[in-house]
Design a protein around this motif. Structure first.
Motif, short mmCIF file in Angstrom:
data_model
loop_
_atom_site.label_atom_id
_atom_site.label_comp_id
_atom_site.label_asym_id
_atom_site.label_seq_id
_atom_site.Cartn_x
_atom_site.Cartn_y
_atom_site.Cartn_z
N UNK A 19 -4.64 -9.72 -12.05
CA UNK A 19 -3.23 -10.06 -11.80
C UNK A 19 -2.77 -9.37 -10.53
N UNK A 20 -2.19 -10.14 -9.62
CA UNK A 20 -1.63 -9.59 -8.38
C UNK A 20 -0.16 -9.98 -8.26
N UNK A 21 0.63 -9.03 -7.74
CA UNK A 21 2.07 -9.25 -7.56
C UNK A 21 2.40 -9.34 -6.08
N UNK A 22 3.20 -10.34 -5.68
CA UNK A 22 3.63 -10.39 -4.28
C UNK A 22 4.60 -9.25 -3.98
N UNK A 23 4.67 -8.81 -2.72
CA UNK A 23 5.52 -7.67 -2.37
C UNK A 23 6.96 -8.07 -2.09
N UNK A 24 7.59 -8.69 -3.10
CA UNK A 24 8.97 -9.14 -2.94
C UNK A 24 9.79 -8.68 -4.14
N UNK A 25 11.09 -8.76 -4.02
CA UNK A 25 11.97 -8.35 -5.11
C UNK A 25 11.89 -9.36 -6.25
N UNK A 26 12.28 -8.90 -7.43
CA UNK A 26 12.16 -9.70 -8.65
C UNK A 26 12.82 -11.07 -8.52
N UNK A 47 0.80 -1.22 0.00
CA UNK A 47 0.00 0.00 0.00
C UNK A 47 0.83 1.27 0.00
N UNK A 48 2.14 1.14 0.18
CA UNK A 48 3.00 2.30 0.30
C UNK A 48 3.14 3.04 -1.02
N UNK A 49 3.13 4.38 -0.96
CA UNK A 49 3.40 5.18 -2.14
C UNK A 49 4.87 5.08 -2.56
N UNK A 50 5.70 4.51 -1.69
CA UNK A 50 7.12 4.30 -2.02
C UNK A 50 7.39 2.85 -2.39
N UNK A 51 6.37 2.12 -2.74
CA UNK A 51 6.51 0.69 -3.07
C UNK A 51 7.46 0.49 -4.26
#
Length: 262
Positions: free
Chosen positions: A174-181, A141-145
């Protein structure tokens, strides 16, 4: 209003969202798809999260051209995400785009969220109008995501859909998990999990002593299947759920036909 000029060979990509035309997520989605065709942005002038499939009736809608990114035609609208799609087709593009992409939403739109989501309602509206569509959301939810992985996978998915003949009512959530590539395991086509918010209303009083309420609650997953969007995201997959606007329960329909025709 002038119709956008475009090359016949280039697919037209309509970009919208529910977080507002200046949200970081929509900029990242434009970055993800701008090399795939002619991009036109029509998005709300302010956040419209949780608006669902609302449309504006009884008050005027306005469009204003905005400077979102160099080389990208962009418009803000004072209406809902669904209004944006309708106006884009009728007034900005002068016809249907080849695809509509919505997002990238700040926050989850898996499971029951698809019902409330302005992001997904915009995509579903496009699908109703026979425009293949995709809604994208990042579970942050962060604007700095960090949208790095989301941009890459959004590009992959849109490119794949544009490269083949799709059902005109195709709509993907489509949903993306909050992790690095590097931690994402890939793309998993899923079903929507049965999961929802166990809600409560926090009762408070204003300085005048009158009651008011804040919606609160916790997200609860009742579905333990390993083929769901919730499972996929928890295990670092990009979840892809095909959705539809036909809400008919066909299994129950068959049972009711037998019940009422005895």
């Amino acid at each position: 209003m002038a119709v956008s000029k475009r090359k016949k060979k280039d697919p037209v990509i309509l970009v919208t969202n529910d977080d507002g035309v200046m949200a970081p997520g929509i900029r990242n989605l434009v970055e993800a798809v701008k090399d795939l065709g002619k991009v036109v942005v029509v998005a709300p002038d302010k956040p419209q999260s949780g608006m669902g499939h609302a449309i504006t009736i009884g008050s005027p809608l306005r469009l204003h051209q905005v400077n979102l990114m160099d080389g990208v035609e962009a418009w803000s609208c004072n209406g809902t995400p669904v209004d944006c799609v309708k106006l884009a087709v009728d007034k900005i593009l002068g016809g249907k785009p080849d695809i509509c992409v919505s997002g990238i939403n700040h926050g989850a739109n898996h499971s029951i969220n698809v019902i409330y989501s302005g992001t997904m309602s915009a995509a579903i509206e496009a699908s109703i109008e026979s425009i293949p569509s995709i809604g994208f959301s990042l579970l942050d939810y962060s604007m700095e995501a960090d949208f790095t992985a989301a941009r890459r996978y959004a590009n992959i998915i849109v490119k794949k859909i544009l490269s083949q003949k799709s059902d005109k009512h195709l709509c993907l959530n489509v949903n993306f998990p909050p992790v690095t590539d590097d931690l994402i395991k890939g793309i998993k086509v899923c079903r929507q999990a049965y999961a929802k918010y166990e809600e409560d209303f926090d009762e408070r009083k204003d300085p005048g002593g009158k009651k008011y309420y804040w919606l609160t609650g916790a997200f609860v997953n009742f579905d333990k299947g390993k083929d769901t969007d919730v499972w996929a995201l928890a295990n670092n997959y990009v979840s892809v759920v095909p959705v539809q606007f036909d809400l008919t329960n066909y299994v129950l329909k068959t049972k009711l036909e037998k019940t009422f025709h005895k």
